[in-house]
Enzyme design. Structure first.
Site, PDB file in Angstrom:
ATOM      1  N   ASP A  83       0.863  -1.185   0.000  1.00 53.17           N
ATOM      2  CA  ASP A  83       0.000   0.000   0.000  1.00 53.17           C
ATOM      3  C   ASP A  83       0.894   1.227   0.000  1.00 53.17           C
ATOM      4  O   ASP A  83       2.005   1.193   0.535  1.00 53.17           O
ATOM      5  CB  ASP A  83      -0.897   0.020   1.240  1.00 53.17           C
ATOM      6  N   ASP A  96      -6.793  -1.433  -4.771  1.00 50.60           N
ATOM      7  CA  ASP A  96      -7.893  -1.157  -3.838  1.00 50.60           C
ATOM      8  C   ASP A  96      -8.858  -0.134  -4.435  1.00 50.60           C
ATOM      9  O   ASP A  96     -10.076  -0.258  -4.290  1.00 50.60           O
ATOM     10  CB  ASP A  96      -7.362  -0.640  -2.505  1.00 50.60           C
TER      11      ASP A  96
END
Length: 167
Positions: free
Chosen positions: A125, A143
């Site tokens: 991330d 995402d």
């Protein structure tokens, strides 16, 4: 593969590739940071809103949930990918265009994150948003693809007259 589904397949590969390349760039750039530099690679602040690129890792699902169940979570993710891909392949002609787009985004995001798990053992991330003291958990392009695809699918299912033709 029928030529009608080729654009969907190419879009899927393109989006998953964009996700993987973005993560690779962030990881390579973070390796170039000196130990005395700040942890973020990029920051943009506009009033009380801030956007940062900070590499981080997530070993679970969304928001780090189920991190202690790595293997079952991976098996579940792979089953979802295979199920979605099979559904998209079998129902392609009968699916509404918006549904195909939504499912392609969801599938591309899922592929991006599963690719990370297989390569790194965790998801990379790097996008971080905050407003005043509110901080959204870090996320990545995969995402975002999953979230946008889900919102498109929900919007199409609930807010259009054609929703009965969706599936």
């Amino acid at each position: 593969m029928p030529t009608r589904s080729l654009p969907t397949f190419l879009t899927l590969l393109l989006l998953a590739s964009i996700d993987w390349v973005s993560k690779l760039v962030v990881l390579l750039k973070s390796c170039q940071l000196s130990p005395h530099s700040s942890a973020f690679l990029y920051s943009y602040v506009w009033g009380h809103f801030s956007f940062l690129i900070i590499p981080s890792f997530n070993e679970g699902a969304a928001f780090g949930l189920f991190a202690q169940y790595k293997i079952p979570l991976l098996i579940f993710r792979v089953c979802v990918i295979l199920g979605l891909a099979l559904f998209l392949r079998i129902k392609y002609k009968s699916l509404h265009r918006r549904t195909r787009i939504a499912l392609t985004l969801i599938l591309a995001g899922a592929l991006g994150n599963v690719g990370d798990i297989l390569l790194h053992g965790k998801v990379v991330d790097f996008l971080f948003l905050s407003y005043y003291s509110w901080r959204f958990p870090s996320f990545n392009l995969a995402d975002a693809f999953i979230s946008i695809g889900t919102l498109l699918l929900i919007g199409h299912l609930y807010f259009t007259k054609e929703s009965k033709k969706c599936f």
